[in-house]
Design an enzyme around this catalytic site. Structure first.
Site, PDB file in Angstrom:
ATOM      1  N   TYR A 104      11.012  40.039  44.139  1.00 29.11           N
ATOM      2  CA  TYR A 104      11.257  39.794  45.565  1.00 29.11           C
ATOM      3  C   TYR A 104      11.133  41.098  46.338  1.00 29.11           C
ATOM      4  CZ  TYR A 104      15.961  41.780  44.967  1.00 29.11           C
ATOM      5  OH  TYR A 104      17.012  42.625  44.706  1.00 29.11           O
ATOM      6  N   CYS A 105      10.786  40.979  47.612  1.00 29.53           N
ATOM      7  CA  CYS A 105      10.700  42.124  48.517  1.00 29.53           C
ATOM      8  C   CYS A 105      10.928  41.606  49.932  1.00 29.53           C
ATOM      9  CB  CYS A 105       9.363  42.853  48.384  1.00 29.53           C
ATOM     10  SG  CYS A 105       7.929  41.795  48.647  1.00 29.53           S
ATOM     11  N   THR A 106      10.709  42.432  50.936  1.00 32.74           N
ATOM     12  CA  THR A 106      11.084  42.067  52.297  1.00 32.74           C
ATOM     13  C   THR A 106      10.383  40.802  52.780  1.00 32.74           C
ATOM     14  OG1 THR A 106      11.419  44.416  52.785  1.00 32.74           O
ATOM     15  CG2 THR A 106      11.277  42.905  54.666  1.00 32.74           C
ATOM     16  N   GLY A 130       9.264  36.229  50.765  1.00 34.68           N
ATOM     17  CA  GLY A 130      10.204  37.313  50.580  1.00 34.68           C
ATOM     18  C   GLY A 130      11.638  36.977  50.977  1.00 34.68           C
ATOM     19  N   ILE A 131      12.420  38.026  51.113  1.00 34.63           N
ATOM     20  CA  ILE A 131      13.826  37.896  51.491  1.00 34.63           C
ATOM     21  C   ILE A 131      13.952  37.234  52.857  1.00 34.63           C
ATOM     22  CG2 ILE A 131      15.950  39.191  51.949  1.00 34.63           C
ATOM     23  CD1 ILE A 131      14.622  41.446  50.158  1.00 34.63           C
TER      24      ILE A 131
END
Length: 296
Positions: free
Chosen positions: A183-185, A211-212
């Site tokens: 996961y990332c932004t 993403g998040i």
């Protein structure tokens, strides 16, 4: 009072003339009075732009009129004003994400070739209910100081360049036969990271679709996410409810805080958690303080 909005987006697709895209995007943003940061590469576009709502809507519409970008998943968030993006930067680079490995990225009109399986927030919850999974943070380690998925592995990465070293270090080899959710932004870093992991023998790799940001839109702070989300503009961090968990700790006094501050060293791009009480105009991160003491 004008409403300000921020768009976060990316699209992996072959681009024959990245510089022509750069000129078009620069002129479009300038004509609409938008600020932000846009990166264009032979394998796509990645951007965050912000401005008045009417201008952002026009940008969204015009960008989608270009056929390769018609299916871009734009993520909308609240802006605070012109100070969110005081400048506009539109650049052509070898990579959309600076992993330092452009040769590892292969794309077609459908996106990244050989990446992890995309999971919606709902599908993620179903997976977690079915079997044990490991969350793998695809951001710089300091971003995770103020927010991350519960029990996530946070690699020792100061910049994205460090991920290749981390993956090849052997410290995560025990995960190669286990389900891993990256996961990332907004999802762009995990597109590349998940493909890099699969090439290195990780057999069951997923990525958080959108993403998040997308996860927070769906579940707020009532799900598996904890804390605030670091963002690369003058807002510094955003939250998904009025009462997010505060998991960051001030590096100077260890009090709970979600406030991030840049290191004052011109060679350093590291950010640290620094609470309001400890904030000063000049702040040096721990690594630069140690270097200064050694050279004194």
């Amino acid at each position: 009072m004008a409403l300000y909005k921020v768009l976060l987006y990316y699209c992996f697709t072959p681009l024959a003339d990245p510089d022509a895209i750069r000129l078009w995007q620069r002129d479009l943003c300038e004509s609409l009075g938008l600020g932000g940061r846009i990166i264009i590469a032979p394998h796509g576009i990645n951007g965050t732009v912000g401005g008045e709502l009417s201008a952002v809507k026009k940008y969204w519409r015009k960008t989608r009129e270009y056929a390769p970008f018609r299916d871009i998943d734009f993520k909308w968030s609240e802006g605070t004003g012109p100070e969110d993006f005081p400048r506009l930067s539109v650049r052509v680079r070898d990579e959309l994400v600076g992993f330092g490995a452009p040769e590892e990225v292969a794309v077609d009109e459908e996106g990244i070739i050989g990446g992890g399986r995309h999971l919606t927030p709902e599908q993620l919850h179903h997976l977690v209910e079915e079997k044990p999974v490991t969350f793998f943070d695809g951001r710089n380690r300091w971003e995770a100081e103020i927010g991350r998925f519960k029990d996530a592995i946070v690699p020792d990465t100061r910049t994205s360049h460090d991920f290749v070293r981390e993956l090849e270090s052997g410290k995560y080899d025990h995960l190669k036969d286990q389900p891993v959710v990256t996961y990332c932004t907004g999802g762009v870093r995990c597109e590349v990271l998940s493909a890099m992991m699969i090439k290195r023998g990780f057999r069951e790799v997923y990525q958080m679709d959108g993403g998040i940001v997308r996860y927070g839109e769906k579940y707020g702070d009532a799900g598996l996410w904890e804390g605030s989300l670091y963002v690369f503009d003058n807002r510094k961090a955003v939250t998904f409810s009025s009462s997010p968990a505060v998991i960051g700790r001030c590096v100077l006094c260890e009090q709970p805080s979600a406030r991030m501050q840049n290191c004052s060293s011109p060679e350093c791009h590291l950010e640290s958690v620094v609470c309001e009480s400890c904030s000063t105009e000049e702040f040096w991160c721990e690594e630069d303080r140690d270097r200064a003491e050694l050279s004194a």
